[in-house]
Scaffold this active site. Structure first.
Site, PDB file in Angstrom:
ATOM      1  N   ASN A  95       0.871  -1.174   0.000  1.00  0.00           N
ATOM      2  CA  ASN A  95       0.000   0.000   0.000  1.00  0.00           C
ATOM      3  C   ASN A  95       0.906   1.222   0.000  1.00  0.00           C
ATOM      4  O   ASN A  95       1.473   1.574   1.031  1.00  0.00           O
ATOM      5  CB  ASN A  95      -0.909  -0.024   1.235  1.00  0.00           C
TER       6      ASN A  95
ATOM      7  N   LYS B 246       0.068   4.196  -0.311  1.00  0.00           N
ATOM      8  CA  LYS B 246      -0.629   5.372   0.248  1.00  0.00           C
ATOM      9  C   LYS B 246      -0.410   6.573  -0.682  1.00  0.00           C
ATOM     10  O   LYS B 246      -0.308   6.401  -1.893  1.00  0.00           O
ATOM     11  CB  LYS B 246      -0.178   5.656   1.675  1.00  0.00           C
TER      12      LYS B 246
ATOM     13  N   GLU C 234      -7.091   4.258   7.292  1.00  0.00           N
ATOM     14  CA  GLU C 234      -7.001   5.717   7.041  1.00  0.00           C
ATOM     15  C   GLU C 234      -8.279   6.228   6.382  1.00  0.00           C
ATOM     16  O   GLU C 234      -8.692   7.364   6.621  1.00  0.00           O
ATOM     17  CB  GLU C 234      -5.746   6.010   6.211  1.00  0.00           C
TER      18      GLU C 234
ATOM     19  N   GLU D 178      -5.895  -5.462  10.025  1.00  0.00           N
ATOM     20  CA  GLU D 178      -4.862  -4.466  10.295  1.00  0.00           C
ATOM     21  C   GLU D 178      -5.203  -3.704  11.576  1.00  0.00           C
ATOM     22  O   GLU D 178      -5.982  -2.744  11.539  1.00  0.00           O
ATOM     23  CB  GLU D 178      -4.795  -3.460   9.146  1.00  0.00           C
TER      24      GLU D 178
HETATM   25  C1  PEP Z   1      -0.997  -0.133   5.660  1.00  0.00           C
HETATM   26  O1  PEP Z   1      -0.922   0.993   5.175  1.00  0.00           O
HETATM   27  O2  PEP Z   1      -1.933  -0.888   5.346  1.00  0.00           O
HETATM   28  C2  PEP Z   1       0.033  -0.554   6.606  1.00  0.00           C
HETATM   29  C3  PEP Z   1      -0.071  -1.719   7.184  1.00  0.00           C
HETATM   30  O3  PEP Z   1       1.065   0.335   6.829  1.00  0.00           O
HETATM   31  P1  PEP Z   1       2.463   0.004   7.576  1.00  0.00           P
HETATM   32  O4  PEP Z   1       2.960  -1.300   6.998  1.00  0.00           O
HETATM   33  O5  PEP Z   1       3.335   1.150   7.238  1.00  0.00           O
HETATM   34  O6  PEP Z   1       2.156  -0.138   9.022  1.00  0.00           O
END
Ligand code: PEP
Length: 267
Positions: free
Chosen positions: A27, A29, A113, A181
């Site tokens: 991801n 982002k 998010e 998550e």
């Molecule tokens: C995510 O954006 O889904 C995520 C798990 O971020 P990170 O790996 O940076 O914690």
């Protein structure tokens, strides 16, 4: 594949897990530009990536076509969001039809998010999942509890509520990867321990068992996300209900290759 007796689960569980193709999503982002995307494409192309792993990267919408044109054939692109309607007066949104139209087959929905920064409700996320599936996209559907919810002993209640809402809009779970998550682990450097993650994955699979039966539940891929790194991914991947990862920060770095390859266990 070698299986050793000291591994954390039995041969039967190992075989059941192997029947679910390991899945690693990145991801990105709201990160990246054409130059840095070239760099990411370079390390993905060099890999080598375990051919037994499905790899999908979540790309900012504006770079979807650009990235897709550069990615190697063993890595698919995904959008990071899509609206619940096919078209219309929804300024700034993109629709699943538009994602399909540029040749992209995946979308991430319900990311924490989106839920917590942009206020998306369980119902909106579920509607988005339902519409994306209707149009023919594959969906990475994200769920997870906040720190205060975990500390209040509400993890199960929260993730069951989130998955229940989504499940009302899903007919075919082979088109959905569920990403657990925990919000407290996303972008914080605080990864869930393999035991903490496995505990929730196991509860989720049991939830699916009660709703869909054992056979269907064993086919659903449940991946973990939250500060996954090249280092911690190896132990997480050993857990019997962890079928891969959704990776944020580390998906922008060459260590993403190690995460993709973390399921190649050498007991
Ligand atoms: C995510 O954006 O889904 C995520 C798990 O971020 P990170 O790996 O940076 O914690």
């Amino acid at each position: 594949m070698r299986v050793c007796l000291s591994c954390s689960f039995s041969l039967g569980s190992q075989l059941v897990k192997m029947s679910r193709k390991f899945f690693v999503g990145g991801n990105w982002k709201m990160n990246g530009d054409k130059k840095s995307i070239e760099e990411i494409v370079k390390f993905l192309t060099c890999g080598p990536l375990d051919p037994n792993v499905e790899v999908v990267v979540g790309v900012p919408a504006i770079y979807l076509e650009y990235t897709k044109s550069k990615l190697p054939g063993n890595v698919a692109a995904s959008a990071q969001n899509a609206y619940k309607e096919p078209k219309g007066a929804f300024t700034g949104e993109i629709s699943p039809c538009q994602i399909k139209d540029v040749g992209v087959n995946w979308v991430i929905l319900g990311h924490s998010e989106r839920r917590n920064v942009f206020g998306e409700s369980d119902e909106l996320v579920a509607d988005k999942v339902g519409h994306a599936l209707e149009v023919g996209l594959f969906v990475i559907a994200c769920i997870g509890e906040k720190l205060e919810e975990r500390e209040a002993g509400k993890t199960e209640e929260v993730v069951f509520r989130q998955i229940e809402a989504i499940s009302k809009k899903v007919c075919d779970w082979s088109k959905v990867v569920v990403a657990y998550e925990p919000v407290w682990a996303i972008g914080t450097g605080k990864t869930a321990t393999p035991q903490q993650a496995q505990e929730v994955h196991c509860k989720l699979r049991n939830w699916f068992k009660t709703k869909l039966g054992d056979c269907a539940a064993q086919k659903i891929r449940i991946i973990y996300g939250g500060s996954v790194t090249g280092e911690n991914s190896k132990d997480l991947a050993k857990e019997k209900d962890i079928d891969g990862f959704l990776v944020g920060g580390a998906s922008l770095k060459p260590e993403f290759v190690d995460i993709v390859n973390s399921n190649k266990q050498t007991c």
